[in-house]
Write a protein that holds these residues in place. Structure first.
Motif, PDB file in Angstrom:
ATOM      1  N   ALA A   1       4.415  -3.950   1.264  1.00  9.19           N
ATOM      2  CA  ALA A   1       3.622  -2.829   1.770  1.00  9.19           C
ATOM      3  C   ALA A   1       2.734  -3.284   2.924  1.00  9.19           C
ATOM      4  N   VAL A   2       2.134  -4.452   2.785  1.00  6.72           N
ATOM      5  CA  VAL A   2       1.305  -4.992   3.875  1.00  6.72           C
ATOM      6  C   VAL A   2       2.177  -5.281   5.088  1.00  6.72           C
ATOM      7  N   GLU A   3       3.352  -5.864   4.873  1.00  6.51           N
ATOM      8  CA  GLU A   3       4.269  -6.153   5.986  1.00  6.51           C
ATOM      9  C   GLU A   3       4.687  -4.864   6.693  1.00  6.51           C
ATOM     10  N   GLN A   4       4.847  -3.787   5.935  1.00  7.14           N
ATOM     11  CA  GLN A   4       5.201  -2.502   6.535  1.00  7.14           C
ATOM     12  C   GLN A   4       4.067  -1.970   7.405  1.00  7.14           C
ATOM     13  N   LEU A   5       2.846  -2.142   6.954  1.00 16.30           N
ATOM     14  CA  LEU A   5       1.699  -1.718   7.776  1.00 16.30           C
ATOM     15  C   LEU A   5       1.589  -2.567   9.038  1.00 16.30           C
ATOM     16  N   VAL A   6       1.888  -3.843   8.933  1.00 17.43           N
ATOM     17  CA  VAL A   6       1.888  -4.715  10.111  1.00 17.43           C
ATOM     18  C   VAL A   6       2.981  -4.263  11.080  1.00 17.43           C
ATOM     19  N   SER A   7       4.130  -3.897  10.541  1.00 19.41           N
ATOM     20  CA  SER A   7       5.228  -3.392  11.371  1.00 19.41           C
ATOM     21  C   SER A   7       4.815  -2.107  12.088  1.00 19.41           C
ATOM     22  N   LEU A   8       4.132  -1.222  11.380  1.00 22.19           N
ATOM     23  CA  LEU A   8       3.649   0.022  11.988  1.00 22.19           C
ATOM     24  C   LEU A   8       2.659  -0.288  13.102  1.00 22.19           C
ATOM     25  N   ALA A   9       1.734  -1.200  12.849  1.00 26.68           N
ATOM     26  CA  ALA A   9       0.745  -1.568  13.870  1.00 26.68           C
ATOM     27  C   ALA A   9       1.445  -2.160  15.093  1.00 26.68           C
ATOM     28  N   GLY A  10       2.454  -2.983  14.877  1.00 24.23           N
ATOM     29  CA  GLY A  10       3.214  -3.551  15.990  1.00 24.23           C
ATOM     30  C   GLY A  10       3.897  -2.480  16.818  1.00 24.23           C
ATOM     31  N   ARG A  11       4.464  -1.498  16.143  1.00 30.39           N
ATOM     32  CA  ARG A  11       5.128  -0.399  16.858  1.00 30.39           C
ATOM     33  C   ARG A  11       4.106   0.400  17.654  1.00 30.39           C
ATOM     34  N   LEU A  12       2.951   0.669  17.067  1.00 28.28           N
ATOM     35  CA  LEU A  12       1.916   1.425  17.766  1.00 28.28           C
ATOM     36  C   LEU A  12       1.368   0.649  18.963  1.00 28.28           C
ATOM     37  N   ARG A  13       1.269  -0.672  18.830  1.00 27.27           N
ATOM     38  CA  ARG A  13       0.850  -1.505  19.972  1.00 27.27           C
ATOM     39  C   ARG A  13       1.870  -1.414  21.096  1.00 27.27           C
ATOM     40  N   LYS A  14       3.121  -1.529  20.725  1.00 27.42           N
ATOM     41  CA  LYS A  14       4.207  -1.465  21.707  1.00 27.42           C
ATOM     42  C   LYS A  14       4.199  -0.141  22.449  1.00 27.42           C
TER      43      LYS A  14
ATOM     44  N   ASP B   1       4.631  -6.796  -7.105  1.00 23.54           N
ATOM     45  CA  ASP B   1       5.622  -7.347  -6.183  1.00 23.54           C
ATOM     46  C   ASP B   1       5.810  -6.485  -4.936  1.00 23.54           C
ATOM     47  N   ALA B   2       5.313  -5.261  -4.960  1.00 26.37           N
ATOM     48  CA  ALA B   2       5.444  -4.362  -3.805  1.00 26.37           C
ATOM     49  C   ALA B   2       4.293  -4.518  -2.821  1.00 26.37           C
ATOM     50  N   LYS B   3       3.243  -5.231  -3.211  1.00 32.18           N
ATOM     51  CA  LYS B   3       2.059  -5.330  -2.345  1.00 32.18           C
ATOM     52  C   LYS B   3       2.354  -6.062  -1.038  1.00 32.18           C
ATOM     53  N   ARG B   4       3.008  -7.204  -1.111  1.00 33.25           N
ATOM     54  CA  ARG B   4       3.304  -7.955   0.113  1.00 33.25           C
ATOM     55  C   ARG B   4       4.193  -7.142   1.051  1.00 33.25           C
TER      56      ARG B   4
ATOM     57  N   VAL C   1       9.301   4.136   6.395  1.00 33.48           N
ATOM     58  CA  VAL C   1       9.172   4.406   4.964  1.00 33.48           C
ATOM     59  C   VAL C   1       8.393   3.268   4.320  1.00 33.48           C
ATOM     60  N   SER C   2       7.441   3.631   3.461  1.00 32.71           N
ATOM     61  CA  SER C   2       6.660   2.643   2.725  1.00 32.71           C
ATOM     62  C   SER C   2       6.476   3.118   1.293  1.00 32.71           C
ATOM     63  N   TYR C   3       5.889   2.269   0.492  1.00 36.97           N
ATOM     64  CA  TYR C   3       5.619   2.610  -0.903  1.00 36.97           C
ATOM     65  C   TYR C   3       4.464   3.606  -0.992  1.00 36.97           C
ATOM     66  N   HIS C   4       4.521   4.455  -1.995  1.00 43.88           N
ATOM     67  CA  HIS C   4       3.389   5.324  -2.282  1.00 43.88           C
ATOM     68  C   HIS C   4       2.257   4.447  -2.810  1.00 43.88           C
ATOM     69  N   PRO C   5       1.016   4.711  -2.420  1.00 48.14           N
ATOM     70  CA  PRO C   5      -0.099   3.865  -2.877  1.00 48.14           C
ATOM     71  C   PRO C   5      -0.213   3.755  -4.398  1.00 48.14           C
ATOM     72  N   ASP C   6       0.199   4.775  -5.131  1.00 48.39           N
ATOM     73  CA  ASP C   6       0.122   4.717  -6.589  1.00 48.39           C
ATOM     74  C   ASP C   6       1.058   3.677  -7.195  1.00 48.39           C
ATOM     75  N   VAL C   7       2.065   3.270  -6.441  1.00 52.32           N
ATOM     76  CA  VAL C   7       3.026   2.279  -6.936  1.00 52.32           C
ATOM     77  C   VAL C   7       2.415   0.879  -6.942  1.00 52.32           C
ATOM     78  N   LEU C   8       1.544   0.606  -6.002  1.00 55.99           N
ATOM     79  CA  LEU C   8       1.045  -0.762  -5.821  1.00 55.99           C
ATOM     80  C   LEU C   8       0.306  -1.342  -7.030  1.00 55.99           C
ATOM     81  N   PRO C   9      -0.544  -0.593  -7.732  1.00 54.86           N
ATOM     82  CA  PRO C   9      -1.193  -1.189  -8.904  1.00 54.86           C
ATOM     83  C   PRO C   9      -0.226  -1.533 -10.043  1.00 54.86           C
ATOM     84  N   VAL C  10       0.870  -0.802 -10.145  1.00 52.47           N
ATOM     85  CA  VAL C  10       1.807  -1.053 -11.246  1.00 52.47           C
ATOM     86  C   VAL C  10       2.974  -1.949 -10.852  1.00 52.47           C
ATOM     87  N   ARG C  11       3.141  -2.182  -9.553  1.00 57.75           N
ATOM     88  CA  ARG C  11       4.197  -3.077  -9.076  1.00 57.75           C
ATOM     89  C   ARG C  11       3.608  -4.097  -8.117  1.00 57.75           C
TER      90      ARG C  11
END
Length: 86
Positions: free
Chosen positions: A68-81, A63-66, A51-61
């Motif tokens: 969201a990036v960490e979640q994408l890194v987590s996804l990439a790590g899982r896909l690598r694994k 504090d959610a950007k970091r 689960v991650s933030y909807h992209p529309d949330v990031l411009p208005v929040r």
């Protein structure tokens, strides 16, 4: 969301992706059992789902950007694994 659910479910059954990025509250409610929060992994019919933030949330929040990036890194790590990406 309820109207689209059967179509989405059929697409995912056909494609059987290595993982699913569930973006936004409504998508999470439809696909993830219980109350999954951004950054939490679960499964949808045996497929790892993050689960991650909807992209529309990031411009208005800003504090959610970091997270969201960490979640994408987590996804990439899982896909690598899983050997999907290198």
């Amino acid at each position: 969301t309820e109207t689209c659910a059967p179509f989405l479910a059929r697409r995912l059954e056909i494609l059987h992706p290595a993982a699913i990025l569930v973006m936004g509250r409504e998508a999470a409610r439809a696909m993830v059992p219980g109350r999954a929060r951004p950054g939490e992994w679960s499964e949808w019919r045996g497929i790892p789902s993050l689960v991650s933030y909807h992209p529309d949330v990031l411009p208005v929040r800003p504090d959610a950007k970091r997270p969201a990036v960490e979640q994408l890194v987590s996804l990439a790590g899982r896909l690598r694994k899983l050997g999907v990406i290198s």
